[in-house]
Design an enzyme around this catalytic site. Sequence first.
Site, PDB file in Angstrom:
ATOM      1  N   CYS A   1       1.177  -1.183   0.082  1.00  0.00           N
ATOM      2  CA  CYS A   1       0.089  -0.410  -0.439  1.00  0.00           C
ATOM      3  C   CYS A   1       1.166   1.330   0.215  1.00  0.00           C
ATOM      4  O   CYS A   1       2.182   1.509  -0.819  1.00  0.00           O
ATOM      5  CB  CYS A   1      -0.952  -0.204   1.024  1.00  0.00           C
ATOM      6  SG  CYS A   1      -0.383  -0.037   2.786  1.00  0.00           S
ATOM      7  N   LEU A   2       0.198   2.156   0.397  1.00  0.00           N
ATOM      8  CA  LEU A   2       1.271   3.333   0.051  1.00  0.00           C
ATOM      9  C   LEU A   2       1.903   3.419   1.878  1.00  0.00           C
ATOM     10  O   LEU A   2       3.044   4.136   1.297  1.00  0.00           O
ATOM     11  CB  LEU A   2       0.485   4.810   0.367  1.00  0.00           C
ATOM     12  CG  LEU A   2       1.080   6.104   0.204  1.00  0.00           C
ATOM     13  CD1 LEU A   2       1.472   6.579  -0.906  1.00  0.00           C
ATOM     14  CD2 LEU A   2       0.159   7.405   0.782  1.00  0.00           C
TER      15      LEU A   2
END
Length: 98
Positions: free
Chosen positions: A79-80
């Site tokens: 994810c980020l």
Amino acid sequence: CAAAEPNVSYQELKDLKKANVLHIDVRERWEIDRFGKIPESINIPLGELMEALKMDPTEFKEQYNQKMPSKSDPVVFSCLAGTRSKQALGFAMSLGFS
């Protein structure tokens, strides 16, 4: 997806991808549009992940254009910032993925 060390570096991810590890990016689609797609990853937003991992393999292939992982296949979530990928790991493990 239940490795002793659940975090991998960028270089480790590149090496894992050479070994045909399935890489699932759990960011939202707008994040992919804004920040770009990670090569050779498939995007399954975190909110869809549980349902996706319960799909019939044919339906998964149609939806994500990728073979559905078996419960013993190696999978990497990203994810980020790492929070959602840790949640994704927990979801997968709760469904019996090892």
